[in-house]
Write a protein that holds these residues in place. Structure first.
Motif, mmCIF file in Angstrom:
data_model
loop_
_atom_site.group_PDB
_atom_site.id
_atom_site.type_symbol
_atom_site.label_atom_id
_atom_site.label_comp_id
_atom_site.label_asym_id
_atom_site.label_seq_id
_atom_site.Cartn_x
_atom_site.Cartn_y
_atom_site.Cartn_z
ATOM 1 N N GLY A 1 -36.897 5.740 16.581
ATOM 2 C CA GLY A 1 -36.704 7.163 16.379
ATOM 3 C C GLY A 1 -37.899 7.968 16.819
ATOM 4 O O GLY A 1 -38.858 7.434 17.407
ATOM 5 N N GLY B 1 -34.672 7.558 20.983
ATOM 6 C CA GLY B 1 -34.626 6.956 19.644
ATOM 7 C C GLY B 1 -33.266 6.362 19.344
ATOM 8 O O GLY B 1 -33.150 5.196 18.945
ATOM 9 N N THR C 1 -31.532 5.080 13.026
ATOM 10 C CA THR C 1 -32.444 6.110 13.509
ATOM 11 C C THR C 1 -32.357 7.264 12.524
ATOM 12 O O THR C 1 -31.390 7.366 11.767
#
Lengths: 378, 178
Positions: free
Chosen positions: A29, A62, A78
């Motif tokens: 992320g 991400g 994420t």
């Protein structure tokens, strides 16, 4: 059974703890307020369980890396907030069509754009449903407490694995950042679902559903199976197709994951609804404010109760309709200018008089705001 | 709803008031009570007015923010001006002695104490002003004991700073009792 640990914990911390309990092994992320503690906690804890954390160059990368982690066979998550959630939309659609299990946490802040970075909001509710293009299955969950952050993260992973689809967990900033008492359950108290793997000795048809299964079995890349994954409509072998027949079968099967399993997916809570003449519909931290207001109104003899969707998509249609027939009035309270209200309106139709209380200025409602509104609509 | 005690701690971002709120909430949880801590702050990493709110209760806490402010702490003028509103007429106000309070303030008890100068001059570390403040508040919150608070402080501060933080607490207790 060993004793549960009781402690003060932050909502975002509880999300990480729940994810680890559910078997998360990979987080990718890009940190953003008010979700940053989820990335921080994952970075700290994943190496302890043999997992990996990676901070990517942006929110798009991400979710893309998290999809890759899941394809490699690892439960992946994420986390982001509004601006990042916007950027992730394309890949949410990809994960939905390619049937990649994934948990996306969107800790909602004030929007649009970079908006109010440190302030709470609930303005991404319709985006969770319609943010990525095309018809696609959506599961979105809105917890109201630190304890629910824990349990609903576990449930998000379980649903993602079971239905092979992205699941969106969307607490508001208040729930993400508040700290409160939590009793951490022991591992043996939790039911954990792992995706089903191909049956050894059988020909593997990556997008074919075996009899008795809900979804295709998923081989992890690197586990010895070779197959193709694409965001184009694809046949059972995973290769692109323009066949309207195959596309029709595919999209109907994807949507049926939701429509055929509503009972399994929907979760909601009711408070003092049995004799209620007015029903408040609220979710997330706003529901806590409403509960406080309901107690004040009940003390004055006003018969008000609440239906609180925990799963917001798919929306608890039947439960809402049943209660709408019972009450005279429905009041939707949310931290936006009327989003889930549209769904409630669609469901309630003329069964009850519909009212709305919303704000999107970054500040929260206080219970007296809701008390006042209920008295206005009486 | 049971007995509920509601606090707001405010100051400048970076003074550690959110940490102070966490520590007080942890002390309450560790002593078997219920507690909830929320915060609001600006987008800056340092500076800007920041506040932490803590509710301590012997029952379930639904609305997580302060409705009836029983105790207000401010370490800066800016935070005091911004966040003092809503203090219960019988509530307790604690401010650093550099702060000028509103002339029409109605509160049960008002303490204007040299919290920041105790940290900077007496302890030689301005950074522990929040812990001095926790010491002050411990003496003013009936449901918390020194033992519980000290335990919560020492569990949260970096190793190697334990003596400094313990001294800061003791100075805080003394500010109230002298």
């Amino acid at each position: 059974m060993s004793k549960r640990i009781v402690k003060l914990m932050q909502g975002n911390e509880a999300c990480v703890a729940g994810a680890l309990a559910a078997g998360m092994k990979f987080f990718a992320g890009y940190p953003i307020t008010p979700s940053t503690e989820i990335a921080e906690g994952s970075a700290e804890k994943l190496p302890e369980v043999g997992g990996k954390f990676i901070q990517m160059e942006d929110e798009i990368a991400g979710i893309a890396a998290a999809i890759g982690g899941s394809i490699a066979g690892f439960k992946s998550m994420t986390a982001t907030s509004g601006p990042g959630f916007s950027l992730k939309q394309e890949n949410i659609g990809y994960a939905a069509l390619a049937e990649i299990p994934l948990v996306i946490v969107n800790v909602m802040r004030g929007g649009p754009s970079t908006g109010l970075p440190t302030s709470p909001g609930q303005g991404d509710v319709m985006q969770a449903m319609w943010g990525t293009h095309g018809d696609h299955p959506v599961i979105a969950i809105s917890p109201q407490s630190v304890t629910e952050m824990y349990y609903e993260t576990v449930r998000a992973f379980n649903l993602a694995e079971k239905y092979r689809t992205p699941v969106i967990l969307m607490p508001d900033e208040v729930v993400g950042h508040m700290r409160e008492r939590i009793e951490i359950p022991n591992a043996d108290e939790l039911e954990i679902f792992d995706r089903l793997k191909p049956v050894e000795g059988e020909d593997y048809i990556p997008y074919g559903v075996r009899e008795g299964d809900l979804v295709p079995r998923m081989a992890g890349f690197g586990e010895g199976y070779r197959y193709h994954i694409t965001g184009l409509f694809h046949d059972d072998m995973g290769f692109p197709t323009n066949s309207t027949v195959k596309a029709g079968v595919k999209i109907n099967r994807l949507m049926a994951k939701i429509t055929d399993n509503l009972e399994d997916l929907i979760s909601y809570d009711e408070y003092l609804m049995d004799d209620a003449e007015i029903m408040i519909v609220a979710y997330g931290s706003t529901a806590r404010t409403a509960k406080n207001a309901i107690n004040k109104l009940r003390a004055e003899g006003i018969k008000v109760g609440m239906l609180r969707p925990i799963t917001i998509w798919p929306y608890p249609v039947e439960a809402t309709l049943a209660r709408a027939k019972q009450v005279n009035k429905v009041l939707v309270v949310e931290h936006n200018l009327g989003q889930l209200m549209l769904e409630v309106e669609r469901v309630v139709k003329s069964e009850a008089e519909l009212h709305f209380l919303g704000r999107a200025d970054g500040d929260v409602f206080v219970p007296s705001d809701i008390v006042k509104k209920v008295k206005e609509v009486l | 709803m049971g007995n509920q005690f509601e606090l707001r701690l405010s100051g400048s971002g970076g003074q550690g008031l959110i940490l102070a709120g966490i520590i007080l909430a942890e002390a309450a949880i560790n002593s078997g009570l219920n507690a909830i801590q929320t915060q609001s702050y600006g987008p800056e990493a340092r500076g800007g007015a920041s506040k932490a709110e803590v509710i301590i209760s012997d029952a379930e806490i639904d609305f997580p923010k302060v409705q009836d402010l029983n105790l207000f702490l401010a370490l800066t003028q800016d935070a005091c001006d911004k966040y003092i509103k809503g203090i219960n007429p019988n509530g307790i106000v604690v401010v650093d002695d550099s702060i000028t309070l509103p002339a029409d303030l109605k509160a049960g008890k008002i303490y204007s104490l040299p919290i920041i100068s105790t940290a900077t001059d007496k302890l030689g570390k301005g950074i522990v002003a929040n812990i001095v403040a926790i010491g002050v508040l411990t003496e003013l919150i009936d449901v918390l004991t020194r033992e519980q608070v000290e335990g919560a402080v020492l569990a949260r501060v970096p190793k190697g700073t334990i003596d400094l933080n313990r001294s800061a607490l003791i100075e805080g207790y003394a500010l109230v009792n002298n």
